[in-house]
Write an enzyme that holds these catalytic residues in place. Structure first.
Site, PDB file in Angstrom:
ATOM      1  N   LYS A 140       0.833  -1.213   0.000  1.00 39.15           N
ATOM      2  CA  LYS A 140       0.000   0.000   0.000  1.00 39.15           C
ATOM      3  C   LYS A 140       0.859   1.252   0.000  1.00 39.15           C
ATOM      4  O   LYS A 140       0.658   2.169  -0.799  1.00 39.15           O
ATOM      5  CB  LYS A 140      -0.919   0.000   1.232  1.00 39.15           C
ATOM      6  CG  LYS A 140      -1.863   1.161   1.262  1.00 39.15           C
ATOM      7  CD  LYS A 140      -2.368   1.453   2.654  1.00 39.15           C
ATOM      8  CE  LYS A 140      -1.325   2.213   3.432  1.00 39.15           C
ATOM      9  NZ  LYS A 140      -1.745   2.596   4.779  1.00 39.15           N
ATOM     10  N   ASP A 185      -6.069   1.180   0.844  1.00 37.67           N
ATOM     11  CA  ASP A 185      -6.065   1.401   2.298  1.00 37.67           C
ATOM     12  C   ASP A 185      -7.443   1.005   2.829  1.00 37.67           C
ATOM     13  O   ASP A 185      -8.279   0.487   2.091  1.00 37.67           O
ATOM     14  CB  ASP A 185      -5.690   2.852   2.630  1.00 37.67           C
ATOM     15  CG  ASP A 185      -6.778   3.822   2.211  1.00 37.67           C
ATOM     16  OD1 ASP A 185      -7.797   3.394   1.615  1.00 37.67           O
ATOM     17  OD2 ASP A 185      -6.614   5.019   2.484  1.00 37.67           O
TER      18      ASP A 185
END
Ligand code: SF4
Length: 214
Positions: free
Chosen positions: A119, A137
Site C-alpha cells: 500500500k 487502504d
C-alpha cells in the site's frame, strides 16, 4: 466490462473531478514519512505532527540524527509510535546507504525499505512519480467492496480486482476518490447512504445488506 460497473466508474469519475492526497508534504521523502505515519491514523493528525517534525527533520540525513526515543516522542500522537519511529529511522538509513538519500521509483526497491508494504509503495509511486498504482487502504477497501467494484475480504485481492476493472489511467484518481468517499461519506460505522450520490448504484445499499464495518 459489466454495465453496472461501468456506471459506477463513470459516476465516481464525475463526482470526484480532481481528488487529491490530503497528506501535506513538500518532497518525496516527506511523503514517504507521512505515509508511514498515516497507518491507523488520520491524515489530519499526521499533518499536525509532520508540520512540526519536518521543520527540522525533513531529509533522511537529518532524521537519523534523532534517537529512537526522540523520534517516538515527536510522533507519539500518531499511534504505533514505537514501530513507526523504528521504520522511519531504518528506512532513512537505507535511503542514505543504498539510494543516495533519494526515494526510488521502483516498487520492489520501495518495498525493500523498512515499513513500506504494497500500500505504502503504491501511494508513493502514484503520488510522487505519477505511476499508475492503486493503493488499497482501509477506505479504498471498504468503499470498493460496498459499491461492488470489488468483491473480496482480502486487501491484495481487492487491489487486483480494481486493477482489472478500472482503466489504468484512472488508477491514481480512483485511489484518491475512494479515499475521500470513505473518509467523508461511506464511513466505516455510519455510512451516510441517504446523502450518498452513489447510492442508486451501490450494491450494498440497493440490496439492503447489513453494512460491514470494515
Ligand atoms: S450508498 Fe452507502 S454503502 Fe454505498 S457507497 Fe454510498 S455511503 Fe457507501
Amino acid at each position: 466490462m459489466k454495465s453496472d460497473v461501468l456506471e459506477i466508474i463513470n459516476a465516481v469519475n464525475v463526482l470526484y473531478e480532481n481528488p487529491k492526497c490530503e497528506l501535506m508534504f513538500s518532497s518525496n521523502y516527506e511523503l514517504l514519512v507521512a505515509v508511514i505515519l498515516s497507518a491507523q491514523c488520520t491524515d489530519k493528525r499526521v499533518n499536525q505532527v509532520t508540520s512540526e517534525l519536518f521543520k527540522e527533520y525533513n531529509t533522511p540525513e537529518k532524521m537519523i540524527t534523532l534517537s529512537q526515543d526522540e523520534l517516538e516522542n515527536k510522533i507519539r500522537s500518531c499511534g504505533f509510535f514505537h514501530n513507526k519511529a523504528k521504520h522511519i529511522l531504518e528506512a532513512s538509513r537505507d535511503l542514505i546507504e543504498k539510494f543516495n538519500g533519494e526515494i526510488p521509483s521502483d516498487k520492489e526497491k520501495l518495498k525493500a525499505l523498512a515499513g513500506v508494504g504494497e500500500k505504502t509503495a503504491n501511494v508513493v509511486l502514484a503520488t510522487a512519480f505519477g505511476e499508475p498504482a492503486i493503493a488499497v487502504d482501509t477506505h479504498v477497501f471498504r468503499v470498493s467492496n460496498r459499491l461492488g467494484l470489488a468483491n473480496s475480504k482480502d486487501v491484495f485481492k481487492t487491489q487486483k480486482q480494481l486493477e482489472k476493472v478500472l482503466p489504468k489511467e484512472l488508477w491514481i484518481k480512483f485511489h484518491y476518490a475512494l479515499v475521500l468517499h470513505g473518509r467523508y461519506v461511506c464511513k466505516s460505522q455510519n455510512p451516510n447512504c441517504k446523502e450518498c450520490k452513489l447510492n442508486k448504484l451501490c450494491k450494498f445499499y440497493q440490496k439492503g445488506d447489513k453494512y460491514v464495518s470494515w
